[in-house]
Design a protein around this motif. Sequence first.
Motif, mmCIF file in Angstrom:
data_model
loop_
_atom_site.group_PDB
_atom_site.id
_atom_site.type_symbol
_atom_site.label_atom_id
_atom_site.label_comp_id
_atom_site.label_asym_id
_atom_site.label_seq_id
_atom_site.Cartn_x
_atom_site.Cartn_y
_atom_site.Cartn_z
ATOM 1 N N MET A 170 1.013 -0.969 0.001
ATOM 2 C CA MET A 170 0.059 -0.628 -0.221
ATOM 3 C C MET A 170 1.207 1.396 0.074
ATOM 4 S SD MET A 170 -3.221 -0.917 -0.325
ATOM 5 C CE MET A 170 -4.423 0.516 -0.148
ATOM 6 N N ASN A 171 1.934 1.292 0.929
ATOM 7 C CA ASN A 171 2.967 2.408 0.616
ATOM 8 C C ASN A 171 3.364 3.053 -0.896
ATOM 9 O OD1 ASN A 171 2.795 2.866 3.720
ATOM 10 N ND2 ASN A 171 4.094 1.556 3.306
ATOM 11 N N ALA A 172 3.166 2.156 -1.378
ATOM 12 C CA ALA A 172 3.708 2.295 -3.439
ATOM 13 C C ALA A 172 2.769 2.828 -3.691
ATOM 14 C CB ALA A 172 4.192 0.809 -4.104
ATOM 15 N N LEU A 173 1.426 2.238 -3.296
ATOM 16 C CA LEU A 173 0.796 3.071 -3.693
ATOM 17 C C LEU A 173 0.120 4.448 -3.723
ATOM 18 C CD1 LEU A 173 -2.469 3.392 -6.104
ATOM 19 C CD2 LEU A 173 -3.451 2.233 -3.330
ATOM 20 N N TYR A 174 0.063 4.876 -2.366
ATOM 21 C CA TYR A 174 0.229 6.327 -1.134
ATOM 22 C C TYR A 174 1.294 7.358 -2.163
ATOM 23 C CZ TYR A 174 -3.137 4.079 1.943
ATOM 24 O OH TYR A 174 -3.868 3.049 2.422
ATOM 25 N N THR A 175 2.286 6.376 -2.363
ATOM 26 C CA THR A 175 3.385 7.054 -2.932
ATOM 27 C C THR A 175 3.033 7.561 -4.077
ATOM 28 O OG1 THR A 175 4.765 6.007 -1.332
ATOM 29 C CG2 THR A 175 6.280 7.573 -3.058
ATOM 30 N N ILE A 176 2.720 7.063 -5.210
ATOM 31 C CA ILE A 176 2.543 7.249 -6.194
ATOM 32 C C ILE A 176 1.442 8.257 -6.544
ATOM 33 C CG2 ILE A 176 2.091 6.635 -9.181
ATOM 34 C CD1 ILE A 176 3.368 3.897 -7.663
ATOM 35 N N LEU A 177 0.498 7.730 -5.348
ATOM 36 C CA LEU A 177 -1.033 8.928 -5.369
ATOM 37 C C LEU A 177 -0.159 10.442 -5.165
ATOM 38 C CD1 LEU A 177 -3.956 6.756 -4.864
ATOM 39 C CD2 LEU A 177 -3.492 7.312 -7.434
ATOM 40 N N LEU A 178 0.493 10.615 -4.399
ATOM 41 C CA LEU A 178 0.813 12.119 -3.858
ATOM 42 C C LEU A 178 2.345 12.271 -4.636
ATOM 43 C CD1 LEU A 178 1.756 10.376 0.073
ATOM 44 C CD2 LEU A 178 -0.148 12.383 -0.674
ATOM 45 N N LEU A 179 2.511 11.490 -5.189
ATOM 46 C CA LEU A 179 4.245 12.489 -5.955
ATOM 47 C C LEU A 179 2.510 12.802 -6.989
ATOM 48 C CD1 LEU A 179 6.770 9.373 -6.395
ATOM 49 C CD2 LEU A 179 6.294 12.325 -5.289
ATOM 50 N N ILE A 180 1.393 11.996 -8.030
ATOM 51 C CA ILE A 180 0.921 12.721 -9.141
ATOM 52 C C ILE A 180 0.409 13.777 -8.991
ATOM 53 C CG2 ILE A 180 -1.180 12.562 -10.440
ATOM 54 C CD1 ILE A 180 -0.494 9.189 -10.113
ATOM 55 N N GLY A 181 -0.203 13.509 -7.326
ATOM 56 C CA GLY A 181 -1.198 15.310 -6.677
ATOM 57 C C GLY A 181 0.211 16.237 -6.744
ATOM 58 N N SER A 182 1.057 16.321 -6.145
ATOM 59 C CA SER A 182 2.175 16.595 -6.093
ATOM 60 C C SER A 182 2.101 17.873 -7.538
ATOM 61 C CB SER A 182 3.280 16.477 -5.664
ATOM 62 O OG SER A 182 4.234 16.424 -5.739
ATOM 63 N N ASN A 183 2.787 16.624 -8.532
ATOM 64 C CA ASN A 183 2.919 17.068 -9.390
ATOM 65 C C ASN A 183 2.515 18.239 -10.713
ATOM 66 O OD1 ASN A 183 6.216 16.297 -10.107
ATOM 67 N ND2 ASN A 183 5.163 14.779 -9.161
ATOM 68 N N ILE A 184 0.502 17.933 -10.290
ATOM 69 C CA ILE A 184 0.451 18.788 -10.372
ATOM 70 C C ILE A 184 0.143 19.820 -10.371
ATOM 71 C CG2 ILE A 184 -2.889 19.471 -10.481
ATOM 72 C CD1 ILE A 184 -2.946 16.037 -10.796
ATOM 73 N N PHE A 185 0.402 20.473 -8.612
ATOM 74 C CA PHE A 185 0.484 21.305 -8.550
ATOM 75 C C PHE A 185 2.133 22.284 -8.682
ATOM 76 C CE2 PHE A 185 -2.633 19.964 -4.689
ATOM 77 C CZ PHE A 185 -3.546 21.031 -4.924
ATOM 78 N N MET A 186 2.447 21.162 -8.625
ATOM 79 C CA MET A 186 4.092 21.824 -9.685
ATOM 80 C C MET A 186 3.540 22.159 -10.531
ATOM 81 S SD MET A 186 7.306 19.832 -9.979
ATOM 82 C CE MET A 186 6.564 19.465 -11.791
ATOM 83 N N THR A 187 3.178 21.587 -11.568
ATOM 84 C CA THR A 187 3.216 22.066 -13.389
ATOM 85 C C THR A 187 2.178 23.132 -13.043
ATOM 86 O OG1 THR A 187 3.474 19.646 -13.627
ATOM 87 C CG2 THR A 187 2.009 21.626 -15.166
ATOM 88 N N LEU A 188 1.242 22.830 -12.323
ATOM 89 C CA LEU A 188 0.285 24.642 -12.019
ATOM 90 C C LEU A 188 1.085 25.977 -11.912
ATOM 91 C CD1 LEU A 188 -2.762 23.315 -10.821
ATOM 92 C CD2 LEU A 188 -2.822 23.999 -13.380
ATOM 93 N N ALA A 189 1.835 25.947 -10.102
ATOM 94 C CA ALA A 189 2.657 26.838 -9.781
ATOM 95 C C ALA A 189 3.651 27.231 -10.791
ATOM 96 C CB ALA A 189 4.063 25.906 -8.602
ATOM 97 N N TRP A 190 4.517 26.513 -11.527
ATOM 98 C CA TRP A 190 5.647 26.720 -12.807
ATOM 99 C C TRP A 190 4.834 27.431 -13.819
ATOM 100 C CZ3 TRP A 190 9.579 22.225 -13.310
ATOM 101 C CH2 TRP A 190 10.538 21.972 -12.206
ATOM 102 N N TYR A 191 3.510 26.640 -14.745
ATOM 103 C CA TYR A 191 2.952 27.341 -16.207
ATOM 104 C C TYR A 191 2.474 28.224 -15.488
ATOM 105 C CZ TYR A 191 7.234 23.944 -16.894
ATOM 106 O OH TYR A 191 8.381 24.042 -17.178
ATOM 107 N N GLY A 192 1.090 27.450 -14.903
ATOM 108 C CA GLY A 192 -0.247 27.633 -14.517
ATOM 109 C C GLY A 192 0.003 29.675 -14.824
ATOM 110 N N HIS A 193 0.967 30.346 -14.136
ATOM 111 C CA HIS A 193 0.809 31.980 -14.488
ATOM 112 C C HIS A 193 0.618 32.084 -16.341
ATOM 113 C CE1 HIS A 193 5.415 31.800 -15.378
ATOM 114 N NE2 HIS A 193 5.052 30.594 -15.214
ATOM 115 N N LEU A 194 1.695 31.006 -16.921
ATOM 116 C CA LEU A 194 1.757 31.721 -18.403
ATOM 117 C C LEU A 194 -0.323 30.998 -18.837
ATOM 118 C CD1 LEU A 194 4.494 28.916 -18.881
ATOM 119 C CD2 LEU A 194 4.262 31.962 -18.800
ATOM 120 N N LYS A 195 -1.075 30.851 -17.923
ATOM 121 C CA LYS A 195 -2.121 30.833 -18.957
ATOM 122 C C LYS A 195 -2.786 31.302 -18.330
ATOM 123 C CE LYS A 195 -5.207 27.957 -20.648
ATOM 124 N NZ LYS A 195 -5.532 28.324 -22.019
#
Length: 121
Positions: free
Chosen positions: A1-26
């Motif tokens: 289960m830790n592997a699944l939690y890790t990957i789900l948290l990484l997905i969520g984290s990277n959504i926010f990261m992408t919005l932080a880095w490129y959302g201002h361009l939109k």
Amino acid sequence: MNALYTILLLIGSNIFMTLAWYGHLKLQQMNISTSWPLIGIILFSWGIALAEYSLQVPANRIGFDGNGGPFTLMQLKVIQEVVSLIVFCLVANILFQGQHLHWNHLAAFVCLILAVYFIFK
């Protein structure tokens, strides 16, 4: 289960990261932030990045084998990079619809998938 939690948290984290880095361009394209000073854009992005770090740090702590997780430090990094690129491609295609994947992008993704394969060997 830790592997699944890790990957789900990484997905969520990277959504926010992408919005932080490129959302201002939109926002700029939509004429929302065109008059904002650069420091305003930076602070706006930092606010989003706080959410990213709030998911990234637990993902690494849960996933790291030194804390009882299933992944080595190198495996965590490679997984994070692959997740980051997948999330970026999805967000870029949704927010910036003029951006398209080309053969060389797909070739690079295949190389990253191979990197994941080799890091787990």
